[in-house]
Design a protein around this motif. Structure first.
Motif, PDB file in Angstrom:
ATOM      1  N   TYR A  42       0.832  -1.205   0.000  1.00 48.47           N
ATOM      2  CA  TYR A  42       0.000   0.000   0.000  1.00 48.47           C
ATOM      3  C   TYR A  42       0.869   1.260   0.000  1.00 48.47           C
ATOM      4  O   TYR A  42       0.600   2.208  -0.750  1.00 48.47           O
ATOM      5  CB  TYR A  42      -0.906   0.033   1.235  1.00 48.47           C
ATOM      6  CG  TYR A  42      -1.818  -1.156   1.416  1.00 48.47           C
ATOM      7  CD1 TYR A  42      -2.229  -1.934   0.335  1.00 48.47           C
ATOM      8  CD2 TYR A  42      -2.281  -1.520   2.674  1.00 48.47           C
ATOM      9  CE1 TYR A  42      -3.074  -3.023   0.511  1.00 48.47           C
ATOM     10  CE2 TYR A  42      -3.126  -2.590   2.862  1.00 48.47           C
ATOM     11  CZ  TYR A  42      -3.506  -3.352   1.783  1.00 48.47           C
ATOM     12  OH  TYR A  42      -4.339  -4.422   1.973  1.00 48.47           O
ATOM     13  N   SER A  46       1.172   4.312  -2.852  1.00 45.43           N
ATOM     14  CA  SER A  46       0.888   5.710  -2.532  1.00 45.43           C
ATOM     15  C   SER A  46       2.098   6.607  -2.742  1.00 45.43           C
ATOM     16  O   SER A  46       1.980   7.709  -3.293  1.00 45.43           O
ATOM     17  CB  SER A  46       0.415   5.813  -1.082  1.00 45.43           C
ATOM     18  OG  SER A  46      -0.808   5.147  -0.895  1.00 45.43           O
ATOM     19  N   GLN A 122      -1.717   5.668   6.515  1.00 42.18           N
ATOM     20  CA  GLN A 122      -2.902   5.010   5.971  1.00 42.18           C
ATOM     21  C   GLN A 122      -2.609   3.560   5.611  1.00 42.18           C
ATOM     22  O   GLN A 122      -3.424   2.662   5.882  1.00 42.18           O
ATOM     23  CB  GLN A 122      -3.379   5.763   4.729  1.00 42.18           C
ATOM     24  CG  GLN A 122      -4.557   5.115   4.025  1.00 42.18           C
ATOM     25  CD  GLN A 122      -5.099   5.996   2.913  1.00 42.18           C
ATOM     26  OE1 GLN A 122      -6.126   6.640   3.085  1.00 42.18           O
ATOM     27  NE2 GLN A 122      -4.419   6.029   1.784  1.00 42.18           N
ATOM     28  N   ALA A 123      -1.458   3.307   5.013  1.00 45.38           N
ATOM     29  CA  ALA A 123      -1.079   1.944   4.652  1.00 45.38           C
ATOM     30  C   ALA A 123      -1.020   1.053   5.883  1.00 45.38           C
ATOM     31  O   ALA A 123      -1.511  -0.086   5.875  1.00 45.38           O
ATOM     32  CB  ALA A 123       0.272   1.958   3.930  1.00 45.38           C
ATOM     33  N   VAL A 173      -6.402   3.200  -0.985  1.00 46.34           N
ATOM     34  CA  VAL A 173      -4.975   3.505  -1.116  1.00 46.34           C
ATOM     35  C   VAL A 173      -4.713   4.366  -2.347  1.00 46.34           C
ATOM     36  O   VAL A 173      -3.895   5.298  -2.313  1.00 46.34           O
ATOM     37  CB  VAL A 173      -4.163   2.194  -1.201  1.00 46.34           C
ATOM     38  CG1 VAL A 173      -2.711   2.475  -1.561  1.00 46.34           C
ATOM     39  CG2 VAL A 173      -4.252   1.425   0.115  1.00 46.34           C
ATOM     40  N   ALA A 181      -9.365   5.362   6.599  1.00 44.80           N
ATOM     41  CA  ALA A 181      -8.325   4.379   6.903  1.00 44.80           C
ATOM     42  C   ALA A 181      -8.450   3.816   8.314  1.00 44.80           C
ATOM     43  O   ALA A 181      -8.023   2.689   8.581  1.00 44.80           O
ATOM     44  CB  ALA A 181      -6.946   5.016   6.712  1.00 44.80           C
ATOM     45  N   HIS A 346     -12.745   6.151  -1.779  1.00 42.14           N
ATOM     46  CA  HIS A 346     -12.530   5.500  -0.489  1.00 42.14           C
ATOM     47  C   HIS A 346     -13.807   5.132   0.248  1.00 42.14           C
ATOM     48  O   HIS A 346     -13.747   4.593   1.357  1.00 42.14           O
ATOM     49  CB  HIS A 346     -11.738   6.460   0.404  1.00 42.14           C
ATOM     50  CG  HIS A 346     -12.445   7.779   0.612  1.00 42.14           C
ATOM     51  ND1 HIS A 346     -12.522   8.723  -0.382  1.00 42.14           N
ATOM     52  CD2 HIS A 346     -13.118   8.296   1.669  1.00 42.14           C
ATOM     53  CE1 HIS A 346     -13.206   9.770   0.058  1.00 42.14           C
ATOM     54  NE2 HIS A 346     -13.585   9.533   1.296  1.00 42.14           N
TER      55      HIS A 346
END
Length: 514
Positions: A42, A46, A122-123, A173, A181, A346
């Motif tokens: 991820y 990004s 976020q990942a 992502v 997230a 998202h």
């Protein structure tokens, strides 16, 4: 019970009850590897997108500016949001969405100040849900005596892998950073804790969900409706329903306006009425017209079917899926924001964990029915039939997930063009480098993230802001302009207003007004 399944379950049972609570070193290592590998994939997607100017001011720079303010112990001001949407230069994120949980990311900016920090965070958040989904799946299968412990572990890994590559996670992502997230992790913690009987953890996770966004009260209320149909959880369910609805009302009608926003700013239901009260009355008086909104346009139903596809529609057989209803209605009854009902972006991340856990529960319920019917017919292989059903379902979860990859954003990760640098991207990098540190600059949507950490960045939009520096794009249509011709006309206009060209290449221009 067949001899093979019975022998495995009896053998595991002789090891003691702790056998059904995985704590082995191998499982911890495997889960850690899957989680870390997912987070790495991820983050790679990004960060490469950011480096290749595929990220955007809306919404990455909005969050970057707000959380940078948090890191300085200030109100989460986002000048790019406030100016573009005419709220003013002191507009805060809390006036846009009620998302105070974002403040937890502020300390990360003490380590690295820039939008890349949010992308990595976020990942990690999206991947961190994997161990809780694995544990829920394992416990549902092994504690429920549907599979032997070894087989339950394998199915749990299959489901977790299916989540990791699922399109709702991948599209989250692919579209910058968003507060969504946090939700898969919090929902996974909540439902796994509820399964394990840790009620205090359930309540804490629900409290966290309410701090993610103003409409998360609908999600908590949906979970409450789900608990209402479960014995032993009805009081908790009733409390969730009341709390969720009340929290959503307070967030939208009290808190957001208190921080400079408008309670009706994201009202998307003009087909039903001008406000919530009018919409509810119209929905009750005109139910057929309201139902028609759910598939108008048809893309809404396509997105809903695609949402359930990674787990083969089995959430339809689980009461857990009741929790989806409020958020699904929120999206699909709208008629103003097309982004809400397509598969990009998202928005499905808010419900993806309920979909997967609902799929697990649905598979368990179907397998029990298969076993019960086989036993009623006197078939001695009833347990084997139930186990085969779950095993085949798990294989299909992986197969469907892999089959969707080429059609989702994740497929781009396996193409050379995703990493290559075009001449236009080289020109973009050069244009960005011509902007001095600390200045006020209007920047094109896809170039703004490269400037956000070192300038006061505004969006180059359809309203002249008269910033001393402008980083314009006259080579490709960009948000929020309606056409490339409009962008070219804007550049010509600026050149008549005292701006001078400092750089021009491949459609990118750096303009400066002395």
């Amino acid at each position: 019970m067949s001899a093979s399944v019975s022998a495995e379950k009896d053998a595991e049972g002789r090891r003691g009850g702790s056998a059904l609570i995985p704590g082995g070193r191998r499982d911890r290592i495997r889960l850690a590897l899957l989680t870390c590998a997912s987070a790495a994939v991820y983050a790679t997607y990004s960060l490469v997108s950011l480096a290749r100017f595929r990220a955007s001011a809306y919404d990455l720079v909005i969050f970057d500016q707000g959380i940078r303010s948090y890191s300085r112990f200030e109100a989460p001001v986002s000048i790019i949001k406030g100016v573009h949407n005419e709220f003013g230069v002191d507009f805060t994120l809390l006036g846009d969405h009620w998302s105070p949980l974002l403040s937890l990311l502020a300390p990360l900016y003490w380590i690295h100040d820039g939008p890349g920090t949010l992308l990595v965070a976020q990942a990690v958040l999206l991947a961190a849900a994997i161990p809780f989904l694995w544990l829920y799946t394992f416990r549902a299968l092994a504690d429920g005596r549907l599979l032997g412990v070894r087989n339950a572990r394998l199915v749990a890994y299959a489901v977790s892998f299916g989540y990791a590559i699922s399109w709702p996670v991948v599209e989250t992502v692919a579209f910058d950073f968003h507060e969504a997230a946090f939700v898969p992790l919090l929902v996974a913690i909540l439902l796994e804790s509820h399964q394990a009987g840790r009620r205090s953890h359930v309540i804490l996770a629900a409290a966290g969900i309410l701090l993610v966004k103003e409409d998360m009260g609908l999600l908590v209320a949906g979970l409450g409706f789900c608990f209402l149909v479960q014995r032993g959880s009805r009081r908790l369910g009733a409390a969730f329903v009341v709390t969720g609805i009340l929290a959503a009302y307070i967030a939208t009608q009290v808190l957001i306006p208190a921080f400079g926003g408008r309670s009706n700013y994201y009202w998307a239901y003009s087909a039903l009425g001008g406000d919530a009260q009018e919409a509810i009355v119209n929905a009750v008086l005109h139910p057929i017209e309201t139902i028609k909104l759910l598939w108008t346009p048809p893309m809404k139903m396509q997105t809903l079917l695609l949402t359930l596809a990674p787990v083969l529609l089995l959430p339809l057989f689980s009461p857990i899926t009741i929790a989806l209803v409020p958020l699904v209605l929120e999206r699909m009854l709208s008629n103003s924001f097309p982004n809400w009902w397509v598969s990009e972006y998202h928005y499905t991340a808010f419900i993806v964990m309920i979909v997967f856990i609902g799929g697990v529960d649905g598979a368990c319920r179907i397998s029990r029915r298969v076993s019960a019917r086989a036993q009623a017919k006197g078939d001695g292989s009833a347990d084997d039939m139930a186990a085969k059903f779950i095993n085949r379902w798990a294989v299909c979860v992986i197969a469907v997930g892999v089959a969707i990859v080429p059609f989702s954003s994740l497929g781009k990760l396996f193409t050379p063009g995703f990493y290559s640098i075009s001449e236009r991207q080289k020109a973009a990098a050069e244009a960005v480098s011509r902007i001095p540190d600390g200045v006020l600059v209007e920047a094109s949507n896809n170039l703004a993230p490269a400037l956000s950490s070192r300038t006061q960045t505004l969006l180059w939009d359809r309203t002249p802001r008269r910033a001393p520096w402008i980083l314009a794009d006259a080579g490709k249509k960009t948000f929020p302009f309606l056409s490339l011709d409009e962008q070219i006309s804007r550049v010509r206009f600026l050149l008549t207003q005292g701006y001078e060209k400092q750089f021009e290449s491949n459609g990118y221009l750096v303009l400066f007004r002395r």
